[in-house]
Scaffold this motif. Structure first.
Motif, PDB file in Angstrom:
ATOM      1  N   TRP A  90      -2.659   5.860   2.290  1.00  0.00           N
ATOM      2  CA  TRP A  90      -1.480   6.424   2.965  1.00  0.00           C
ATOM      3  C   TRP A  90      -0.436   6.869   1.957  1.00  0.00           C
ATOM      4  N   VAL A  91      -0.228   6.034   0.938  1.00  0.00           N
ATOM      5  CA  VAL A  91       0.769   6.379  -0.083  1.00  0.00           C
ATOM      6  C   VAL A  91       0.392   7.707  -0.740  1.00  0.00           C
ATOM      7  N   ASN A  92      -0.880   7.860  -1.082  1.00  0.00           N
ATOM      8  CA  ASN A  92      -1.321   9.104  -1.721  1.00  0.00           C
ATOM      9  C   ASN A  92      -1.219  10.295  -0.776  1.00  0.00           C
ATOM     10  N   GLU A  93      -1.396  10.025   0.530  1.00  0.00           N
ATOM     11  CA  GLU A  93      -1.265  11.097   1.517  1.00  0.00           C
ATOM     12  C   GLU A  93       0.203  11.531   1.633  1.00  0.00           C
ATOM     13  N   ALA A  94       1.109  10.570   1.476  1.00  0.00           N
ATOM     14  CA  ALA A  94       2.538  10.886   1.588  1.00  0.00           C
ATOM     15  C   ALA A  94       2.997  11.713   0.386  1.00  0.00           C
ATOM     16  N   ALA A  95       2.471  11.405  -0.795  1.00  0.00           N
ATOM     17  CA  ALA A  95       2.811  12.179  -1.993  1.00  0.00           C
ATOM     18  C   ALA A  95       1.891  11.769  -3.133  1.00  0.00           C
ATOM     19  N   ARG A  96       1.332  12.795  -3.817  1.00  0.00           N
ATOM     20  CA  ARG A  96       0.436  12.526  -4.939  1.00  0.00           C
ATOM     21  C   ARG A  96       1.186  11.703  -5.992  1.00  0.00           C
ATOM     22  N   LEU A  97       2.348  12.163  -6.387  1.00  0.00           N
ATOM     23  CA  LEU A  97       3.181  11.429  -7.334  1.00  0.00           C
ATOM     24  C   LEU A  97       4.222  10.671  -6.537  1.00  0.00           C
ATOM     25  N   HIS A  98       4.244   9.351  -6.695  1.00  0.00           N
ATOM     26  CA  HIS A  98       5.164   8.595  -5.837  1.00  0.00           C
ATOM     27  C   HIS A  98       5.899   7.530  -6.628  1.00  0.00           C
ATOM     28  N   ASP A  99       7.028   7.146  -6.097  1.00  0.00           N
ATOM     29  CA  ASP A  99       7.889   6.104  -6.624  1.00  0.00           C
ATOM     30  C   ASP A  99       7.122   4.767  -6.615  1.00  0.00           C
ATOM     31  N   ALA A 100       6.911   4.183  -7.800  1.00  0.00           N
ATOM     32  CA  ALA A 100       6.129   2.946  -7.883  1.00  0.00           C
ATOM     33  C   ALA A 100       6.790   1.805  -7.113  1.00  0.00           C
ATOM     34  N   ARG A 101       8.099   1.861  -6.958  1.00  0.00           N
ATOM     35  CA  ARG A 101       8.793   0.804  -6.209  1.00  0.00           C
ATOM     36  C   ARG A 101       8.426   0.863  -4.737  1.00  0.00           C
ATOM     37  N   GLU A 102       8.295   2.074  -4.209  1.00  0.00           N
ATOM     38  CA  GLU A 102       7.907   2.215  -2.805  1.00  0.00           C
ATOM     39  C   GLU A 102       6.425   1.893  -2.618  1.00  0.00           C
ATOM     40  N   TYR A 103       5.612   2.316  -3.598  1.00  0.00           N
ATOM     41  CA  TYR A 103       4.190   1.950  -3.578  1.00  0.00           C
ATOM     42  C   TYR A 103       4.049   0.435  -3.453  1.00  0.00           C
ATOM     43  N   ASP A 104       4.797  -0.288  -4.273  1.00  0.00           N
ATOM     44  CA  ASP A 104       4.725  -1.754  -4.257  1.00  0.00           C
ATOM     45  C   ASP A 104       5.141  -2.327  -2.906  1.00  0.00           C
ATOM     46  N   THR A 105       6.199  -1.750  -2.324  1.00  0.00           N
ATOM     47  CA  THR A 105       6.683  -2.220  -1.021  1.00  0.00           C
ATOM     48  C   THR A 105       5.577  -2.077   0.028  1.00  0.00           C
ATOM     49  N   VAL A 106       4.918  -0.930   0.007  1.00  0.00           N
ATOM     50  CA  VAL A 106       3.865  -0.668   0.991  1.00  0.00           C
ATOM     51  C   VAL A 106       2.660  -1.591   0.756  1.00  0.00           C
ATOM     52  N   VAL A 107       2.181  -1.611  -0.494  1.00  0.00           N
ATOM     53  CA  VAL A 107       0.921  -2.290  -0.787  1.00  0.00           C
ATOM     54  C   VAL A 107       1.044  -3.812  -0.656  1.00  0.00           C
ATOM     55  N   ALA A 108       2.209  -4.361  -0.995  1.00  0.00           N
ATOM     56  CA  ALA A 108       2.390  -5.815  -0.924  1.00  0.00           C
ATOM     57  C   ALA A 108       2.356  -6.338   0.503  1.00  0.00           C
ATOM     58  N   SER A 109       2.433  -5.439   1.482  1.00  0.00           N
ATOM     59  CA  SER A 109       2.396  -5.893   2.872  1.00  0.00           C
ATOM     60  C   SER A 109       1.031  -6.501   3.223  1.00  0.00           C
ATOM     61  N   GLY A 110       0.000  -6.104   2.487  1.00  0.00           N
ATOM     62  CA  GLY A 110      -1.342  -6.621   2.782  1.00  0.00           C
ATOM     63  C   GLY A 110      -1.437  -8.130   2.628  1.00  0.00           C
ATOM     64  N   GLU A 111      -0.903  -8.660   1.545  1.00  0.00           N
ATOM     65  CA  GLU A 111      -0.940 -10.105   1.310  1.00  0.00           C
ATOM     66  C   GLU A 111      -0.022 -10.849   2.270  1.00  0.00           C
ATOM     67  N   GLN A 112       1.046 -10.158   2.689  1.00  0.00           N
ATOM     68  CA  GLN A 112       1.980 -10.778   3.636  1.00  0.00           C
ATOM     69  C   GLN A 112       1.255 -11.134   4.931  1.00  0.00           C
ATOM     70  N   VAL A 113       0.328 -10.256   5.340  1.00  0.00           N
ATOM     71  CA  VAL A 113      -0.436 -10.500   6.564  1.00  0.00           C
ATOM     72  C   VAL A 113      -1.352 -11.711   6.387  1.00  0.00           C
ATOM     73  N   THR A 114      -2.068 -11.789   5.267  1.00  0.00           N
ATOM     74  CA  THR A 114      -3.051 -12.872   5.116  1.00  0.00           C
ATOM     75  C   THR A 114      -2.385 -14.243   4.949  1.00  0.00           C
ATOM     76  N   VAL A 115      -1.244 -14.316   4.264  1.00  0.00           N
ATOM     77  CA  VAL A 115      -0.619 -15.645   4.120  1.00  0.00           C
ATOM     78  C   VAL A 115      -0.161 -16.181   5.475  1.00  0.00           C
ATOM     79  N   GLY A 116       0.358 -15.286   6.326  1.00  0.00           N
ATOM     80  CA  GLY A 116       0.775 -15.730   7.655  1.00  0.00           C
ATOM     81  C   GLY A 116      -0.416 -16.194   8.482  1.00  0.00           C
ATOM     82  N   LEU A 117      -1.478 -15.390   8.480  1.00  0.00           N
ATOM     83  CA  LEU A 117      -2.653 -15.734   9.292  1.00  0.00           C
ATOM     84  C   LEU A 117      -3.303 -17.026   8.798  1.00  0.00           C
TER      85      LEU A 117
END
Lengths: 420, 420
Positions: free
Chosen positions: B53-80
């Motif tokens: 999704w990040v790459n679809e939004a923009a080929r070159l992207h702000d690494a801070r926003e990339y991190d915000t998006v991608v870190a959500s994956g682990e957030q789901v597993t720790v809760g579950l």
């Protein structure tokens, strides 16, 4: 130049393509010289997927963990929208609830916002950076993520607007405004240019799905002007007439009465099928009987809405009829049967095949005969009224559900709401 | 009673069913009286979806926003996982990177952990609560979410183990330990009970995919004992022989040399096909020529690995052969051709059809003839060696790729590594 909050729901950010469309809407406001904070929900379907996993892990679950899982949805959209904005050359950064911070109480999964410190946001906005804020989430006193409950993003948007002293909060949704009544039923329904907070609150609590009741309450308390408009319009579509700072598009402005110069007597007609009717037959018509009926229901946290008591018959017995949410009907009947000896009724009857119709308008306060016109209009069509309830700016009647469309159209014409 | 870290990767938490299996593994350790911190990755496939999704939004992207998006994956597993543990009656709570906090530098998307304050975690662990920690993520100096780069969860686990002074860090993976060589090629490959940090580092950097190089380095620095084991074993399977506090299952312990009583001369044989060979032909054999060749490559951030220079011929010209990562070959050739006039070579040749074989063992330090045995074994099979490089605990040779299997099996036998 104005400071605006723009709020986009789940269907508006359902995929990256739509997120880019949202970015174009935001860019339009930025290009017009506005300072913009955007509040977004999770991609539609994502929250349901996350909730599904939580329920699969355990039927009964820790609300704190539920919040941690579910809040990840908005985290994804704020990052993606920030990237899409940057790609269009608009300076932007994402803000999670704990980063703003949006402080809430500790009621995980149904939290209420207690405080938003707008300092950081305002500083960035004044530097020309768009703030992309995760809706629906905050941080509790325990330093853990909280969520505001379903639809909480509207509430987030209004609270942010109050915190940053925004001139307007635009709620982008899948309809293009607030209508005089449901346009799917009444073809002549009109979009309202303006509606007062009080009227919108009644509309919302009576079934109009456009805005969350809580967000309207909050807007009223803080005087946040809400503009309801469609996110499916092209971002660069020509902007129509109307008023409002730098924004002249269609939609409906929810605002204070003082902003509405020409008050209609009746602004809208709402209906809800979510109520069920209960009649408690042949109770003693004596002091204290109402308390005996409604006490146990209140103890069971069942909201009773409309109430009517028949005129007492010769045997000093009477019927009491009232409505409860349809989803609470079985529970309400159970509570009443357990209290039958104490209440002293003979029979209990219920009916879910009813609809509650309401006419709403702040103009009622200063106009006589508004309710009478409603009763006469329904009588002329042969529609029987089971229960009536009124408030300062509303008259509600309970009728058989089969008359819904007929009644809505007749009332819409009677109050001269029909589009030309 | 011991304090443990257990780390589970993406395939181990791919769906709620597997998350429940992970919970059962954790419960086993808790029931044995251990204090347990668990580090988890995102559900497998999720990180790729988010990155897509990040790459679809923009080929070159702000690494801070990339991190915000991608870190959500682990957030789901720790809760579950926390919910699944609670459902089994195990006290647990989730910890996100910013909640621990796991502090990192500001290199978004390739951040390095700078500090973990283990105080909160230790307090909860001592109260008997399992800490379920999001791997791969931390918080940067700017108060924004950082990620450690792909595979960073191993590093998170080791850093957490060091911070809470854990007795062992168990890395659960899809293999059941570290083998003497690739068991898909050499049927007689043996699982090692123990391997030293130094050897594991060489194995990891030479293509063994079991552990991330960085996590082994970190474990070596902090003396964190790593146990590599399979998450696909039934959680309640009988636990085998071996040593280690309260844990006697199979797997491989990565530890200091002092814990390994009987050192093998050679512990393992690794191979990698990721190198390409370049020969720079007929350069002047004079001082400074190596600098002229390798300077431009270093400037282009291309790592040169093995180097050999032929004996000079009568015309004072010689060939220099070396290897670079196969993915950098085209770029390396380009750099060299541009510097051809300065270097003064006649021709450039390259070959990707090569494999680098390495024998690894700390015992080499005190044994002579180890390299000689390798050369003799390969010679006996008629396998030509293109380049040789050695370090204190490793001998590597570059050979034609077609001999890979033959060479691996021959060396495995020669160093008496074959399973009985």
């Amino acid at each position: 130049m104005a400071r605006l909050v723009m709020k986009f729901g789940g269907t508006s950010v359902a995929d990256v393509e739509r997120i880019k469309n949202v970015a174009a809407h935001v860019k339009r406001e930025v290009d017009a010289g506005n300072q913009v904070a955007v509040v977004v929900s999770a991609m539609s379907g994502k929250t349901n997927e996350l909730v599904g996993w939580v329920n699969e892990a355990a039927r009964l679950h820790d609300a704190r963990e539920y919040d941690t899982v579910v809040a990840s949805g908005e985290q994804v959209t704020v990052g993606l929208l920030s990237i899409a904005l940057q790609e269009m050359g608009v300076a932007a950064r994402s803000w999670l609830g704990w980063q703003v911070p949006i402080r809430t109480n500790g009621a995980h999964s149904t939290a209420r916002i207690t405080e938003i410190d707008g300092t950081n946001l305002i500083e960035r906005l004044e530097q020309g950076q768009v703030a992309v804020i995760a809706g629906f989430q905050g941080i509790g006193p325990d330093n853990r993520i909280t969520t505001l409950g379903r639809g909480g993003s509207d509430t987030s948007a209004v609270a942010i607007a109050a915190a940053i002293k925004a001139e307007r909060c635009d709620i982008y949704t899948d309809v293009d405004g607030v209508y005089t009544t449901d346009p799917r039923i009444v073809a002549k329904a009109r979009r309202l240019d303006k509606i007062s907070y009080e009227e919108m609150l009644e509309m919302a609590s009576l079934g109009a799905k456009v805005l969350q009741t809580r967000s309207v309450e909050l807007a009223m308390v803080h005087g946040v002007r809400l503009q309801v408009r469609s996110s499916f319009d092209a971002p660069d579509a020509p902007q129509g007439g109307g008023e409002g700072a730098n924004y002249n598009g269609p939609g409906t402005l929810v605002c204070g009465e003082d902003e509405i110069v020409e008050q209609e007597v009746v602004s809208g007609i709402a209906y809800t099928k979510d109520e069920a009717k209960i009649t408690v037959q042949k109770v003693q018509d004596q002091p204290g009987v109402a308390a005996k009926i409604f006490g146990p229901l209140a103890d069971a946290s069942i909201n009773v809405d409309m109430i009517v008591q028949d005129v007492s018959e010769e045997d000093k017995r009477t019927d009491v009829t009232f409505t409860v949410p349809a989803s609470d009907l079985a529970r309400a009947e159970d509570v009443l049967r357990k209290a039958q000896a104490d209440i002293g009724f003979e029979e209990l009857k219920s009916d879910t095949d009813v609809v509650k119709l309401s006419i709403i308008g702040v103009g009622m306060r200063s106009h006589a005969g508004v309710a009478q016109k409603m009763f006469q209009t329904l009588a002329d069509k042969g529609i029987n009224i089971h229960v009536i309830s009124t408030s300062e700016i509303k008259v509600s009647v309970l009728i058989d559900a089969e008359y819904t469309e007929l009644a809505l159209r007749a009332l819409h014409s009677a109050y001269e709401l029909d589009a030309a």
